[in-house]
Design a protein around this motif. Sequence first.
Motif, PDB file in Angstrom:
ATOM      1  N   LEU A 190      74.746  13.164  11.180  1.00 19.24           N
ATOM      2  CA  LEU A 190      74.310  14.194  10.236  1.00 19.24           C
ATOM      3  C   LEU A 190      73.241  15.087  10.859  1.00 19.24           C
ATOM      4  O   LEU A 190      73.207  16.302  10.613  1.00 19.24           O
ATOM      5  N   PHE A 191      72.376  14.498  11.670  1.00 16.69           N
ATOM      6  CA  PHE A 191      71.383  15.305  12.381  1.00 16.69           C
ATOM      7  C   PHE A 191      72.082  16.319  13.288  1.00 16.69           C
ATOM      8  O   PHE A 191      71.732  17.507  13.303  1.00 16.69           O
ATOM      9  N   LEU A 192      73.072  15.862  14.052  1.00 14.21           N
ATOM     10  CA  LEU A 192      73.764  16.744  14.990  1.00 14.21           C
ATOM     11  C   LEU A 192      74.521  17.852  14.260  1.00 14.21           C
ATOM     12  O   LEU A 192      74.462  19.026  14.654  1.00 14.21           O
ATOM     13  N   GLU A 193      75.229  17.499  13.194  1.00 14.70           N
ATOM     14  CA  GLU A 193      75.981  18.517  12.441  1.00 14.70           C
ATOM     15  C   GLU A 193      75.026  19.513  11.781  1.00 14.70           C
ATOM     16  O   GLU A 193      75.302  20.720  11.751  1.00 14.70           O
ATOM     17  N   SER A 194      73.928  19.024  11.253  1.00 15.68           N
ATOM     18  CA  SER A 194      72.984  19.946  10.601  1.00 15.68           C
ATOM     19  C   SER A 194      72.256  20.806  11.622  1.00 15.68           C
ATOM     20  O   SER A 194      71.922  21.962  11.339  1.00 15.68           O
ATOM     21  N   ASP A 195      72.040  20.273  12.818  1.00 19.00           N
ATOM     22  CA  ASP A 195      71.325  21.063  13.815  1.00 19.00           C
ATOM     23  C   ASP A 195      72.178  22.216  14.314  1.00 19.00           C
ATOM     24  O   ASP A 195      71.658  23.313  14.552  1.00 19.00           O
ATOM     25  N   ARG A 196      73.485  21.988  14.432  1.00 23.44           N
ATOM     26  CA  ARG A 196      74.293  23.132  14.867  1.00 23.44           C
ATOM     27  C   ARG A 196      74.616  24.072  13.712  1.00 23.44           C
ATOM     28  O   ARG A 196      75.007  25.208  13.937  1.00 23.44           O
ATOM     29  N   MET A 197      74.431  23.632  12.479  1.00 23.67           N
ATOM     30  CA  MET A 197      74.568  24.550  11.357  1.00 23.67           C
ATOM     31  C   MET A 197      73.311  25.396  11.185  1.00 23.67           C
ATOM     32  O   MET A 197      73.394  26.612  10.942  1.00 23.67           O
ATOM     33  N   GLY A 198      72.141  24.800  11.338  1.00 25.80           N
ATOM     34  CA  GLY A 198      70.906  25.514  11.023  1.00 25.80           C
ATOM     35  C   GLY A 198      70.010  25.832  12.192  1.00 25.80           C
ATOM     36  O   GLY A 198      69.030  26.571  12.041  1.00 25.80           O
ATOM     37  N   HIS A 199      70.325  25.284  13.374  1.00 24.45           N
ATOM     38  CA  HIS A 199      69.424  25.456  14.517  1.00 24.45           C
ATOM     39  C   HIS A 199      70.229  25.665  15.799  1.00 24.45           C
ATOM     40  O   HIS A 199      69.997  24.995  16.807  1.00 24.45           O
ATOM     41  N   LEU A 200      71.134  26.605  15.756  1.00 26.49           N
ATOM     42  CA  LEU A 200      72.027  26.807  16.900  1.00 26.49           C
ATOM     43  C   LEU A 200      71.623  27.981  17.787  1.00 26.49           C
ATOM     44  O   LEU A 200      71.663  27.893  19.009  1.00 26.49           O
ATOM     45  N   LEU A 201      71.252  29.089  17.184  1.00 25.18           N
ATOM     46  CA  LEU A 201      71.185  30.342  17.935  1.00 25.18           C
ATOM     47  C   LEU A 201      70.214  30.316  19.109  1.00 25.18           C
ATOM     48  O   LEU A 201      70.446  30.973  20.121  1.00 25.18           O
ATOM     49  N   GLY A 202      69.140  29.549  18.987  1.00 29.04           N
ATOM     50  CA  GLY A 202      68.201  29.480  20.097  1.00 29.04           C
ATOM     51  C   GLY A 202      68.786  28.825  21.326  1.00 29.04           C
ATOM     52  O   GLY A 202      68.249  28.960  22.425  1.00 29.04           O
ATOM     53  N   ALA A 203      69.902  28.101  21.149  1.00 30.84           N
ATOM     54  CA  ALA A 203      70.537  27.420  22.282  1.00 30.84           C
ATOM     55  C   ALA A 203      71.752  28.169  22.815  1.00 30.84           C
ATOM     56  O   ALA A 203      72.378  27.734  23.775  1.00 30.84           O
ATOM     57  N   VAL A 204      72.113  29.292  22.171  1.00 28.40           N
ATOM     58  CA  VAL A 204      73.264  30.077  22.620  1.00 28.40           C
ATOM     59  C   VAL A 204      72.809  31.017  23.726  1.00 28.40           C
ATOM     60  O   VAL A 204      71.955  31.885  23.507  1.00 28.40           O
ATOM     61  N   THR A 205      73.363  30.847  24.902  1.00 30.01           N
ATOM     62  CA  THR A 205      72.956  31.641  26.061  1.00 30.01           C
ATOM     63  C   THR A 205      74.142  32.399  26.642  1.00 30.01           C
ATOM     64  O   THR A 205      75.299  32.074  26.369  1.00 30.01           O
ATOM     65  N   GLN A 206      73.838  33.389  27.459  1.00 32.74           N
ATOM     66  CA  GLN A 206      74.892  34.146  28.138  1.00 32.74           C
ATOM     67  C   GLN A 206      75.721  33.241  29.043  1.00 32.74           C
ATOM     68  O   GLN A 206      76.940  33.371  29.132  1.00 32.74           O
ATOM     69  N   GLU A 207      75.057  32.302  29.689  1.00 35.91           N
ATOM     70  CA  GLU A 207      75.770  31.396  30.585  1.00 35.91           C
ATOM     71  C   GLU A 207      76.811  30.586  29.810  1.00 35.91           C
ATOM     72  O   GLU A 207      77.956  30.435  30.254  1.00 35.91           O
ATOM     73  N   LYS A 208      76.431  30.068  28.631  1.00 35.10           N
ATOM     74  CA  LYS A 208      77.376  29.306  27.823  1.00 35.10           C
ATOM     75  C   LYS A 208      78.514  30.191  27.334  1.00 35.10           C
ATOM     76  O   LYS A 208      79.676  29.771  27.300  1.00 35.10           O
ATOM     77  N   LEU A 209      78.170  31.406  26.950  1.00 40.29           N
ATOM     78  CA  LEU A 209      79.213  32.326  26.491  1.00 40.29           C
ATOM     79  C   LEU A 209      80.212  32.608  27.605  1.00 40.29           C
ATOM     80  O   LEU A 209      81.430  32.543  27.391  1.00 40.29           O
ATOM     81  N   ASP A 210      79.739  32.912  28.784  1.00 40.11           N
ATOM     82  CA  ASP A 210      80.632  33.209  29.895  1.00 40.11           C
ATOM     83  C   ASP A 210      81.523  32.014  30.215  1.00 40.11           C
ATOM     84  O   ASP A 210      82.719  32.150  30.473  1.00 40.11           O
ATOM     85  N   ASN A 211      80.924  30.818  30.183  1.00 40.87           N
ATOM     86  CA  ASN A 211      81.690  29.622  30.494  1.00 40.87           C
ATOM     87  C   ASN A 211      82.781  29.377  29.458  1.00 40.87           C
ATOM     88  O   ASN A 211      83.946  29.150  29.789  1.00 40.87           O
ATOM     89  N   GLN A 212      82.409  29.410  28.174  1.00 36.19           N
ATOM     90  CA  GLN A 212      83.387  29.107  27.133  1.00 36.19           C
ATOM     91  C   GLN A 212      84.417  30.216  26.971  1.00 36.19           C
ATOM     92  O   GLN A 212      85.548  29.967  26.549  1.00 36.19           O
ATOM     93  N   ARG A 213      84.058  31.425  27.316  1.00 35.03           N
ATOM     94  CA  ARG A 213      85.045  32.501  27.354  1.00 35.03           C
ATOM     95  C   ARG A 213      86.166  32.114  28.339  1.00 35.03           C
ATOM     96  O   ARG A 213      87.349  32.250  28.062  1.00 35.03           O
ATOM     97  N   GLY A 214      85.760  31.599  29.510  1.00 35.43           N
ATOM     98  CA  GLY A 214      86.738  31.179  30.500  1.00 35.43           C
ATOM     99  C   GLY A 214      87.569  30.010  30.023  1.00 35.43           C
ATOM    100  O   GLY A 214      88.790  29.954  30.244  1.00 35.43           O
ATOM    101  N   VAL A 215      86.931  29.057  29.349  1.00 32.06           N
ATOM    102  CA  VAL A 215      87.665  27.892  28.831  1.00 32.06           C
ATOM    103  C   VAL A 215      88.696  28.334  27.794  1.00 32.06           C
ATOM    104  O   VAL A 215      89.851  27.893  27.811  1.00 32.06           O
ATOM    105  N   VAL A 216      88.290  29.207  26.880  1.00 37.00           N
ATOM    106  CA  VAL A 216      89.205  29.680  25.840  1.00 37.00           C
ATOM    107  C   VAL A 216      90.356  30.466  26.457  1.00 37.00           C
ATOM    108  O   VAL A 216      91.518  30.332  26.035  1.00 37.00           O
TER     109      VAL A 216
END
Length: 955
Positions: A138-164
């Motif tokens: 529940l901590f993990l699910e709530s943290d990505r619901m309410g505390h995600l954006l500070g951990a979203v980086t360009q590096e992660k976006l570029d990587n997951q863009r490639g994965v998708v």
Amino acid sequence: MRKFSALAAVSLVALATPALAQAPKTSASLQSLVSQVNIPYETFTLPNGLRVIVHTDRKAPVVAVSVWYHIGSKNEPKGKTGFAHLFEHMMFYGSENAPGGFFGRLEDIGATDWNGTTWYDRTNYFETVPTGALDRTLFLESDRMGHLLGAVTQEKLDNQRGVVQNEKRMGENEPGGLVSYAEAAALLPEGHPYRHSTIGSMADLNAASLEDVKTWFRDHYGPNNAVLVLAGDIDLATAKTKVAQYFGGIKRGLETPRPAVTIPTLSAPVEKVMRDRVAQVRLAREWTGPGLTDPENVTLDLGLDILGGLGSSRLYDALVRKENLAVGVSAGQQSHENLSFIEINVRVRPGVDPALVGKRMDEIIADFIKTGPTEDEVRRAATTALASRVKGLEQVGGFGGKAVALAEGAVYANDPGEYKKDLQTIASATAGNVGAVTRKWLSRPVFKLTLEPGERSAEDQALAGSDVAAKEAPAVKAQTPTTPPVAATRKEPPVGEVTALQFPAIERTTLSNGMKVVFARRTTVPVVNVAASFDAGSAADDRAKLGAGTLMTSLMDEGTTTRTAAQIAEEEERLGASLNASTGMDASTVSVSALKANLAPSLDLFADVLRNPAFKPADVERLRGTQLARIAAENTQPQNIAFRTLPPIIYGPNHPYGIPFTGSGTPAGVKATTRDDLVAYHARWIRPDNGTIFVIGDTTLAEIKPLLEAKLGSWRAPTTPKGTKTFSAPAAAGAERILLIDKPQSPQSMIIAGQVTPVKGTSDPLALNTANDVFGGMASSRIITDLRETKGWAYYAGTAIQGVKERMPFFLIAPVQADKTGDSIKAARGDLTGWLGAQGTTPQEATNAIVNSVRSLPGSFETGGALMGALIRMEQYGRPDDYYVKLPARYRALTPAALDQAARAAIDPSKLTWVVVGDAAKVKPQLDTLGIPVEVVPSAAPAAATPAAAPTAAK
């Protein structure tokens, strides 16, 4: 039919009786059943708008956690297709207070049945976890619901863009992988919310900026746009306390606007011909249809089952069974919130004129629209549908457990109990209303699609939003320096005590004919599963007749000396039973899943199929053609091409395992098999002195033994000797090389490497399997971390120690983007060599693998099917009855050194044979740089029969 895998456990009334097998009855028993079906649930809503549904089920110490966000691809504006799915990926890669990958965290707590998915209407995340790990989850699910954006980086976006993008390539690399794009373009107008694919276009994915994806999250992922379901070892009071603790502080989000959605009807029939590297011509008839909350949706499901979804269906009986014009048919709906896609498909038998098949297909559909179904057909379809729901009651979560039924109702109908209305509609269906609903939706102008063998057109590739030259624009790069991580403000709770595995007691007995019976009681649902497993399998095939065992088992339920194939199918449907006969590598198995109320007549059917297959010459020839068509289809599918090619190379032509691992055999072997061979195969291998009966379910040994004795006790082994298998032939000497199988127009390359290990399955290779988890068997393992998470070259990658009785093979699997094929092999070789060499297994890696194995055990045997598989493996590999009970202690005794020792003794990178299925023109220059011998061979995919006359695309 649309699957409601979750209905509550219930005391079943008789859905069918032996008499019902001869004559249709009224719907009274179905109504009585539905009246007792219930998933008890309670609800509450937090002040921030999060809706919570709680279902208590104490059968196992696990809780299913399912979070559904009411946001999907239909909400995406033009130019931003694929955003919902891309963000589903982003939410698996760490939040402000739980940095790092979500996958490893789920494995650390012993989660089972976990994943995340995106579709047109919703995005969901789900996991089934030990009760002691609920706070962490529940901590993990709530943290990505309410505390995600500070951990979203360009590096992660570029990587997951490639994965998708590699996930997109993987789907499009399959034969017929572009069809869904053509279907949407034909059935829906420009701008319709359901017209573009969920995975999006390459151009839109490339254009996604960091601010774009952050805005998408702010706009749609608030608690007021979500439903949280907790199902399992949990109660309302506990749920209220824990959910408020973890989710209560999250701020309410914006309200997601709901687009207006129409259900379009074509103004006139449309026809289209597509070409792809398929083995057989495929014919489709398609329409749009009613959405999930429309009662006509489930009624139409019944009509489509009767038309083409059941074993007794009109299309199957005519086109496959009687007229021998097709090798397969299907009919059903892909159902969504606001509409469905109705699909009727026929795979034309090779050598048959597709125009003739299409004409007969249309005649049968037209006759069904005109005359409708019979009451008996409706009752059989309804019984089958309800029985499948009852059998799905065991799972609390996963892709289709009880949590899914509650969440789907809450999200789409604002009613967690919506499934009850659907079940009532099924139970009260009549020939009249099924016929009327089917007529309403299928009488409209149809989209006719023909998919035939050939080269993909540039026009069809353009529909997919893929660059024809398979060259994407460079990923968007950050314009400003990456901001430092946000400081943690919440502390991750520890995992509490995880209850030990509760493995059921195993009981044994023997029938009067000497056949052993292994029994375990499971009363979760009123279902009994019975399987007869025989020491046979594909390894028992004559080397000149590979595929004979699979052909034999496929014929067992296609007619006995007293029942025709159609009669077997109809009786199965009336009883709500599910019969299956299959061939694995080491065993051949016949099974039945029966409702307890119908156990005796279901066992009658099971015993007849087991003991008395007719092997009628006409059926033999029909199923032979079907199996040859299956082989031809496998030779068009990248992974199956590799698994047909690699095992004969690494085992050698004389070893029992030196055969295609798909189990279908070879064209020459299937053609050489005679009816007499099949009769002799059954007499030699499928006999009481060569098999064991396994029973799992809501009965007792005292109750089931007399029934088994009555059905099988008189079955005696023939006087001829039973079959034996010889594994004395040595496996081929391994030497590293690459076999490149040319598959032009492939946007991806399927890489599968393998070698034969010296370790037998019967030796109980616990350390080797756990070591494999470290390198490639877990979502956080080394190879997927490298090829997917670090480099973004693959959607998935992994390794496996294939479970067989004798010497087990090691496989490395990685479907990668075509332009990274050589680099991927180089990286995988480096990863493997380093792990087996100086790097070795780290203490943390060993701990992660061991903890995951121990903590996931309580959730691993939630269903009767999982328990049945465990009992069969224990018998097959000669393991003691307390094997699984003692596993945790054995896992905990493993060390990094023990894992390294097991891996180094079994795997030698210098002896791997690599099979690459891809476009040789693009791939070979990359492979030539690796210093490994490369041999190029053409694809074995045959050219299917040329259509005598094919429809042309409508203007």
